[in-house]
Scaffold this motif. Sequence first.
Motif, PDB file in Angstrom:
ATOM      1  N   PHE A   1      26.398  -2.852  68.731  1.00 13.45           N
ATOM      2  CA  PHE A   1      27.484  -2.389  67.878  1.00 13.45           C
ATOM      3  C   PHE A   1      27.562  -0.868  67.904  1.00 13.45           C
ATOM      4  O   PHE A   1      26.610  -0.178  67.535  1.00 13.45           O
ATOM      5  N   ILE A   2      28.702  -0.365  68.342  1.00 16.86           N
ATOM      6  CA  ILE A   2      28.964   1.072  68.342  1.00 16.86           C
ATOM      7  C   ILE A   2      30.107   1.334  67.374  1.00 16.86           C
ATOM      8  O   ILE A   2      31.197   0.782  67.533  1.00 16.86           O
ATOM      9  N   THR A   3      29.866   2.155  66.366  1.00 12.09           N
ATOM     10  CA  THR A   3      30.913   2.535  65.425  1.00 12.09           C
ATOM     11  C   THR A   3      31.291   3.970  65.734  1.00 12.09           C
ATOM     12  O   THR A   3      30.519   4.889  65.480  1.00 12.09           O
ATOM     13  N   ASN A   4      32.474   4.151  66.300  1.00 11.27           N
ATOM     14  CA  ASN A   4      32.832   5.463  66.823  1.00 11.27           C
ATOM     15  C   ASN A   4      34.310   5.759  66.572  1.00 11.27           C
ATOM     16  O   ASN A   4      35.164   5.132  67.200  1.00 11.27           O
ATOM     17  N   PRO A   5      34.645   6.676  65.636  1.00  8.78           N
ATOM     18  CA  PRO A   5      33.755   7.458  64.783  1.00  8.78           C
ATOM     19  C   PRO A   5      32.959   6.563  63.829  1.00  8.78           C
ATOM     20  O   PRO A   5      33.384   5.461  63.500  1.00  8.78           O
ATOM     21  N   ASN A   6      31.837   7.093  63.392  1.00  7.42           N
ATOM     22  CA  ASN A   6      30.906   6.300  62.622  1.00  7.42           C
ATOM     23  C   ASN A   6      31.253   6.261  61.133  1.00  7.42           C
ATOM     24  O   ASN A   6      31.719   7.246  60.554  1.00  7.42           O
ATOM     25  N   ASN A   7      31.020   5.121  60.547  1.00  3.35           N
ATOM     26  CA  ASN A   7      31.119   4.925  59.101  1.00  3.35           C
ATOM     27  C   ASN A   7      29.711   4.663  58.581  1.00  3.35           C
ATOM     28  O   ASN A   7      29.079   3.702  59.038  1.00  3.35           O
ATOM     29  N   PRO A   8      29.146   5.527  57.718  1.00  2.00           N
ATOM     30  CA  PRO A   8      29.824   6.413  56.762  1.00  2.00           C
ATOM     31  C   PRO A   8      29.805   7.903  57.099  1.00  2.00           C
ATOM     32  O   PRO A   8      30.202   8.704  56.262  1.00  2.00           O
TER      33      PRO A   8
ATOM     34  N   PHE B   1      31.332  12.993  54.967  1.00  2.00           N
ATOM     35  CA  PHE B   1      29.986  12.621  54.542  1.00  2.00           C
ATOM     36  C   PHE B   1      29.258  13.873  54.067  1.00  2.00           C
ATOM     37  O   PHE B   1      29.208  14.876  54.789  1.00  2.00           O
ATOM     38  N   ILE B   2      28.720  13.830  52.846  1.00  2.00           N
ATOM     39  CA  ILE B   2      28.051  14.997  52.276  1.00  2.00           C
ATOM     40  C   ILE B   2      26.645  14.647  51.808  1.00  2.00           C
ATOM     41  O   ILE B   2      26.314  13.471  51.623  1.00  2.00           O
ATOM     42  N   ALA B   3      25.829  15.680  51.614  1.00  2.00           N
ATOM     43  CA  ALA B   3      24.509  15.537  51.015  1.00  2.00           C
ATOM     44  C   ALA B   3      24.507  16.373  49.741  1.00  2.00           C
ATOM     45  O   ALA B   3      24.322  17.594  49.792  1.00  2.00           O
ATOM     46  N   PRO B   4      24.758  15.765  48.584  1.00  2.00           N
ATOM     47  CA  PRO B   4      24.867  16.523  47.335  1.00  2.00           C
ATOM     48  C   PRO B   4      23.562  17.221  46.949  1.00  2.00           C
ATOM     49  O   PRO B   4      22.466  16.791  47.322  1.00  2.00           O
TER      50      PRO B   4
ATOM     51  N   LEU C   1      31.848  10.044  38.526  1.00  2.00           N
ATOM     52  CA  LEU C   1      32.590   9.000  37.824  1.00  2.00           C
ATOM     53  C   LEU C   1      32.897   9.402  36.383  1.00  2.00           C
ATOM     54  O   LEU C   1      33.955   9.049  35.848  1.00  2.00           O
ATOM     55  N   THR C   2      32.008  10.143  35.767  1.00  2.00           N
ATOM     56  CA  THR C   2      32.284  10.617  34.409  1.00  2.00           C
ATOM     57  C   THR C   2      33.466  11.577  34.381  1.00  2.00           C
ATOM     58  O   THR C   2      34.083  11.784  33.333  1.00  2.00           O
ATOM     59  N   GLU C   3      33.776  12.162  35.550  1.00  2.00           N
ATOM     60  CA  GLU C   3      34.921  13.072  35.661  1.00  2.00           C
ATOM     61  C   GLU C   3      36.150  12.366  36.227  1.00  2.00           C
ATOM     62  O   GLU C   3      37.160  12.998  36.543  1.00  2.00           O
ATOM     63  N   GLY C   4      36.045  11.028  36.399  1.00  2.00           N
ATOM     64  CA  GLY C   4      37.180  10.265  36.896  1.00  2.00           C
ATOM     65  C   GLY C   4      37.335  10.268  38.400  1.00  2.00           C
ATOM     66  O   GLY C   4      38.422   9.997  38.909  1.00  2.00           O
ATOM     67  N   ILE C   5      36.253  10.574  39.121  1.00  2.00           N
ATOM     68  CA  ILE C   5      36.294  10.624  40.588  1.00  2.00           C
ATOM     69  C   ILE C   5      35.401   9.525  41.157  1.00  2.00           C
ATOM     70  O   ILE C   5      34.196   9.503  40.904  1.00  2.00           O
ATOM     71  N   MET C   6      35.987   8.615  41.927  1.00  2.00           N
ATOM     72  CA  MET C   6      35.222   7.552  42.577  1.00  2.00           C
ATOM     73  C   MET C   6      34.851   7.979  43.999  1.00  2.00           C
ATOM     74  O   MET C   6      35.740   8.265  44.810  1.00  2.00           O
ATOM     75  N   VAL C   7      33.552   8.047  44.294  1.00  2.00           N
ATOM     76  CA  VAL C   7      33.061   8.315  45.649  1.00  2.00           C
ATOM     77  C   VAL C   7      32.062   7.222  45.997  1.00  2.00           C
ATOM     78  O   VAL C   7      31.647   6.444  45.138  1.00  2.00           O
ATOM     79  N   ARG C   8      31.658   7.155  47.253  1.00  2.00           N
ATOM     80  CA  ARG C   8      30.821   6.030  47.699  1.00  2.00           C
ATOM     81  C   ARG C   8      29.400   6.475  48.044  1.00  2.00           C
ATOM     82  O   ARG C   8      29.199   7.248  49.000  1.00  2.00           O
ATOM     83  N   PRO C   9      28.388   5.993  47.303  1.00  2.00           N
ATOM     84  CA  PRO C   9      27.006   6.260  47.693  1.00  2.00           C
ATOM     85  C   PRO C   9      26.690   5.500  48.971  1.00  2.00           C
ATOM     86  O   PRO C   9      27.241   4.416  49.215  1.00  2.00           O
ATOM     87  N   CYS C  10      25.807   6.047  49.802  1.00  2.00           N
ATOM     88  CA  CYS C  10      25.588   5.466  51.132  1.00  2.00           C
ATOM     89  C   CYS C  10      24.196   4.900  51.328  1.00  2.00           C
ATOM     90  O   CYS C  10      23.730   4.754  52.469  1.00  2.00           O
ATOM     91  N   ASP C  11      23.501   4.580  50.245  1.00  2.00           N
ATOM     92  CA  ASP C  11      22.161   4.033  50.374  1.00  2.00           C
ATOM     93  C   ASP C  11      22.161   2.708  51.133  1.00  2.00           C
ATOM     94  O   ASP C  11      21.292   2.454  51.978  1.00  2.00           O
ATOM     95  N   LYS C  12      23.164   1.859  50.872  1.00  2.00           N
ATOM     96  CA  LYS C  12      23.198   0.561  51.553  1.00  2.00           C
ATOM     97  C   LYS C  12      23.639   0.676  53.005  1.00  2.00           C
ATOM     98  O   LYS C  12      23.515  -0.273  53.767  1.00  2.00           O
ATOM     99  N   PHE C  13      24.184   1.817  53.380  1.00  2.00           N
ATOM    100  CA  PHE C  13      24.537   2.069  54.783  1.00  2.00           C
ATOM    101  C   PHE C  13      23.323   2.555  55.581  1.00  2.00           C
ATOM    102  O   PHE C  13      23.413   2.701  56.794  1.00  2.00           O
ATOM    103  N   GLY C  14      22.229   2.868  54.870  1.00  2.00           N
ATOM    104  CA  GLY C  14      21.060   3.419  55.531  1.00  2.00           C
ATOM    105  C   GLY C  14      20.954   4.915  55.405  1.00  2.00           C
ATOM    106  O   GLY C  14      20.199   5.557  56.140  1.00  2.00           O
ATOM    107  N   ALA C  15      21.714   5.502  54.462  1.00  2.00           N
ATOM    108  CA  ALA C  15      21.677   6.953  54.218  1.00  2.00           C
ATOM    109  C   ALA C  15      21.514   7.175  52.718  1.00  2.00           C
ATOM    110  O   ALA C  15      22.482   7.486  52.006  1.00  2.00           O
ATOM    111  N   PRO C  16      20.289   7.014  52.191  1.00  2.00           N
ATOM    112  CA  PRO C  16      20.065   7.041  50.741  1.00  2.00           C
ATOM    113  C   PRO C  16      20.425   8.352  50.054  1.00  2.00           C
ATOM    114  O   PRO C  16      20.686   8.361  48.854  1.00  2.00           O
ATOM    115  N   ASN C  17      20.478   9.453  50.785  1.00  2.00           N
ATOM    116  CA  ASN C  17      20.789  10.747  50.168  1.00  2.00           C
ATOM    117  C   ASN C  17      22.219  11.209  50.447  1.00  2.00           C
ATOM    118  O   ASN C  17      22.585  12.328  50.106  1.00  2.00           O
ATOM    119  N   GLY C  18      23.011  10.332  51.055  1.00  2.00           N
ATOM    120  CA  GLY C  18      24.361  10.720  51.433  1.00  2.00           C
ATOM    121  C   GLY C  18      25.429  10.095  50.555  1.00  2.00           C
ATOM    122  O   GLY C  18      25.224   9.054  49.929  1.00  2.00           O
TER     123      GLY C  18
END
Length: 366
Positions: free
Chosen positions: A162-169, A311-314, A324-341
Motif C-alpha cells: 500500500f502506497i499512499t501518495n500524497p500520504n495521509n495524515p 500535518f503539525i507537531a504542536p 475544541l474548547t475554542e470551537g476548532i475541530m482538528v484530527r489527532p494522529c495517534d491511531k495513524f501511527g503518529a502519536p505526537n502529530g
Amino acid sequence: MDTETVFKSYVKKKDYAGGVTREEVLIGSDIDKVWKLSSNENALGPSPLAQQAIMNSLQNIHEYKFRDDRLLKNAICETYPHLTSENIVTANSGIEVLELITRAFLSPGLECIISHPTFVAYESMIENEGSKVVNVPLNSDDYTMNVDEILKAVTKKTRLIFITNPNNPTGTYTGKKDIDFLIDNLPEDVIVVYDEVYFHFVDAPDYPRAFDYIKEGKNVIGVHSFSKAYGLAGIRLGYGISTPQIISYIQNIKRPFIINTLSMVAGIHALKDKEHLKKTVDLIRTEKEWLYNEFDILEMTYWPSQTNFIFIAPKIKDFTAQMLTEGIMVRPCDKFGAPNGVRITIGTHEANNALITAIHKTYSYA
C-alpha cells in the motif's frame, strides 16, 4: 453454535473509526460556532451542478434508473482521456475500492506491506482477510517512503503493498524516482495499491501518477475518491484504475447495482464542473501558503503538504482538546501511527483565521 468452527478467527473488531462529526461536538456544548478542520472535506462544499443533478433525480428514486455504471465510467474517461472503461472499477467510496482489492487478492497466510503513519483502515481490511500486516515505517524526518526497506521486507508471501501518495495524515509525497525504483524491483506477483485520492492538490513536478505505471502494464491499482476535491464526501463515491486484466478480475467479485442513482448523477455532474474544481484547488493553494506563514510566526513545526491538509507537531499536550474548547475541530494522529502529530484540514480563510486565533490564545496560556 460452535463459534470456533463457524466463525473466522481472524475477523475481529478493529479499533478504527472516522473523524467525529460537527453534530457530535455540538451536543451538550455551549460552543456557538464549530469549524470542522478534521476530516479533509471540501471547504467550498459540493459542486452546484452535482447538487442540482441530485435534486432533479429525487422524484425518480423509486425506480432503478441505471442498469450499470457505464455513464459514470464514460464521464470519468471524458475527464481523463488516457483512461478507458476497461481501466475502471467504480464503488461506493475509495474505501470500498480498497475492500474490493483486499477481497480479490488476499487470503489467510499472505502478507501486505504498509508504512506508518498512514491511513489506518488498510490494516482492518487486510486482517479481515486473514492476512498479515507488515509495517515498514516512513522515513522519520520527511515522511517519505523507505523504498529500500520495503523491498527488503518483501517475501514469497507478500501480495499487496500500500502506497499512499500524497500520504495521509502527513501530506507528504514520495517522488517519481523512488516509486519507479520500488515498482521496477518488485516480484511479478506483488500488486501495488496506489492510493492517490489527493492528487488534485499536488503541484510537485516529480509526483508520479498511478497511470504512469498502469500504461506500462505494471501491477498497480490506483484509488480515487469524489470525497476530497469534488466535495462529495457524504455521497460515498470512488473508483479504482488499473490494467484491463486486473480490473476484469476485480469486477468478478463486485456485486451488481453497486452505485445508487443519486451518487451516479452527482459524480457525473461533479466531473463536468471544472470551474468548481479549479476554485477548490486555488483556495487550498492560497490558504496553504497563508497558514505556512502563520505557523512560522508561531514557530510551529509542520511539514509542507501536497494535499488539502497540513500535518503539525504542536508544542503543547492535549492540543486537540484545547482547540475544541475554542470551537476548532482538528484530527489527532495517534491511531495513524503518529502519536505526537495533528492533522489540520485547510478551510476557508475565515475558518483558518479562527484556527490561528485559537492557537495564539491557547499558546498564550501554555
